[in-house]
Design a protein around this motif. Sequence first.
Motif, PDB file in Angstrom:
ATOM      1  N   GLU A 172      51.332  60.573  42.458  1.00 31.29           N
ATOM      2  CA  GLU A 172      52.517  59.836  42.001  1.00 31.29           C
ATOM      3  C   GLU A 172      53.302  60.658  40.975  1.00 31.29           C
ATOM      4  O   GLU A 172      54.539  60.738  41.031  1.00 31.29           O
TER       5      GLU A 172
ATOM      6  N   GLU B  11      55.615  63.538  42.136  1.00 34.93           N
ATOM      7  CA  GLU B  11      56.876  63.176  42.780  1.00 34.93           C
ATOM      8  C   GLU B  11      58.031  63.074  41.786  1.00 34.93           C
ATOM      9  O   GLU B  11      59.189  62.961  42.183  1.00 34.93           O
TER      10      GLU B  11
ATOM     11  N   SER C  86      56.563  56.337  37.227  1.00 42.71           N
ATOM     12  CA  SER C  86      56.123  56.806  38.546  1.00 42.71           C
ATOM     13  C   SER C  86      54.805  56.186  38.982  1.00 42.71           C
ATOM     14  O   SER C  86      54.509  56.143  40.181  1.00 42.71           O
ATOM     15  N   VAL C  87      53.996  55.714  38.018  1.00 41.55           N
ATOM     16  CA  VAL C  87      52.690  55.132  38.360  1.00 41.55           C
ATOM     17  C   VAL C  87      52.720  53.607  38.317  1.00 41.55           C
ATOM     18  O   VAL C  87      51.673  52.958  38.375  1.00 41.55           O
TER      19      VAL C  87
END
Length: 488
Positions: free
Chosen positions: A409, A412, A454-455
Motif C-alpha cells: 500500500e 503506491e 494509503s493504509v
Amino acid sequence: MTNLSEVLRAGYAHRLDATFLHTPGRDPLSFGEVDQRASQFAGALEQYGVGVGDRVVAQVDKSSDGFALYLACLRRGVIYVPLNTAYTPSEVAVFVDDAEPSLVVTTPEASPIDGVTQATLSVDGTGTLADAAAAAAPIDEIIDRADEDIAAMLYTSGTTGRSKGAMLTHGCLADNGRSLHQIWSFQPGDILLHSLPIFHVHGLFIALHPAMLNASETIFLLRYDVDTVLRYLPHVSVMMGVPTHYTRLMADKRFDAASCRNIRLFTSGSAPMTELVHREFEKRTGQRIVERYGMTEAGIITSNPYDGERIAGTVGFPLPGVTLRIADDQGTEVPTGETGVVEITSPSLFAGYWRLPEKTASEFRPDGYFITGDVGSVDEKGRVTLEGRSSDMIITGGLNVYPKEIEMELDEVEGVLETAVVGIPDDDFGERIVAFVVADDADDLPSEKSLAASVSGLARFKHPKEFHFVDALPRNAMGKVQKAQLRS
C-alpha cells in the motif's frame, strides 16, 4: 464419532443451572441458558439452509449470542469461520470469496456483501439472525462428527503473506482443550476473567474450552478495560491475557497484590512478554505469570508449568502428546541448546490449509513434523526458549501482521521509491509497526499524511505508528533487505 460440542457439554452437563457467562451490565446466563440459545441458533441455521460441512463466516462483536452461534455451528457440523472485527469491507470480501460460505453473519452496521446470503447479529441480541432464532424451532440434536471433521477455520497469515484458512478439527480442538484443563490444574470453583476477543484462537478456544470442561463461571468482558478488569480481579481465580493487558495493568497504581489475592493462575500468550515485565509483575503481585507458546495451526504447544519453576523469557515444556524438536533448514535435529526451527507433531495439529494442498504439504516434513517457522532452542531439561520468527511476521497486541501487505500500500504513494515495514519492541503492544520510506526525490518527500492515508483500507491494528525517511534500505550481497538493521 464425537462432536466437539458433546465433549464440551460433558464438562458442564451436571451444572446446567450454574452461572456460565457473566457479562457486566447484563443478566448472567447459566450453562443451560447458553445451551438453549445454541439450540435456537441451530434452528436459525436450518432456516437459512446451512448444512453439514457448510461454512458460516462471522464478523460480529463479542457477545454471549456470538458465542452461542459458534456452539450452534459445532452442533450442526457447520464449519465456523470467525473474522477480526477490525477487518475492512475489502478485506472481508477476500475471505468470503475464499471460504465460499453459505451464510455471512455481520453487525447490523456492516456493509452488504454482494453474492452471499447475509444475516446480522448485534451485541444486544437483536438482528435478523436473532429474529430467525426466535421464530425457528430449537434444535437440540447434535450431528455426529469424526475427529478428522472440520469444526472451525481461522485465517492466518504465513510467510507468503497470503491469508490461509487453517482447518481445525473436532478432534484437535478437543485434545488441546483437555490438555490445557489438565496442565493448568483447573479446579472446581474456578472463575475465569475473560477479556479477549472471540474471533481468535486465544479467546475462543484456549480460554473458553477449558472453562467449559471445568464448568467454570466466566466473567465475560466485551472489551479489555483496566477499570473493569480491576473491578472483577479480586473475584476471579484465573486470568488469561496478552502482554499488552498486563503492561496496562502494571501502569495503574491500583493494581497490587491485594487486587489479585484470589488469583491462582495468570497466563500470557499470543505475543512474547519481556523479562522486565515478568520481573516487575512478580515484584508487584508476588505471582509469576505462566507464559506459553501456541499458534493457530496447533493450539497451545508448550507451557511453563503450573507446579514448578517458571522461567521468564521461556515458554516451558511441550504439552502431553506433543513431540517437539529443533531442526535445521533440512529438518535434521540439532544438538541440545543449539538454535533452529521449532518442528512438532501433535494430536492438536490442524488438518491443513483450506484448498491449498501444495502449501499444506510444504509445511510438513516427510516424517510428519509440522514446521512452525519459529526459531528457538531446547535445554537439557526439555524447556523451550523462542528466539524469534523465521519470517518477518509482526505481532502487535497479540495480532499477526504481515509487513508485505502494508508495504504494497505504501509503495503506491506518489513520490515513494520503496518501503520496508518492521516491528520494534513496545511496552504496550509487544511490537509496534514502523515504516521506513525511501523517496524518489530526497528534496521532495511525500507527506506522512499521504502515507497514513494509503493504509486506510487496512485494519487499524496494521497501521504504522511511525514513518522514517531513509536514503536507502540496507541490503545484503543478494539484495535482500536487512530488516534486523532497520529494527536496531
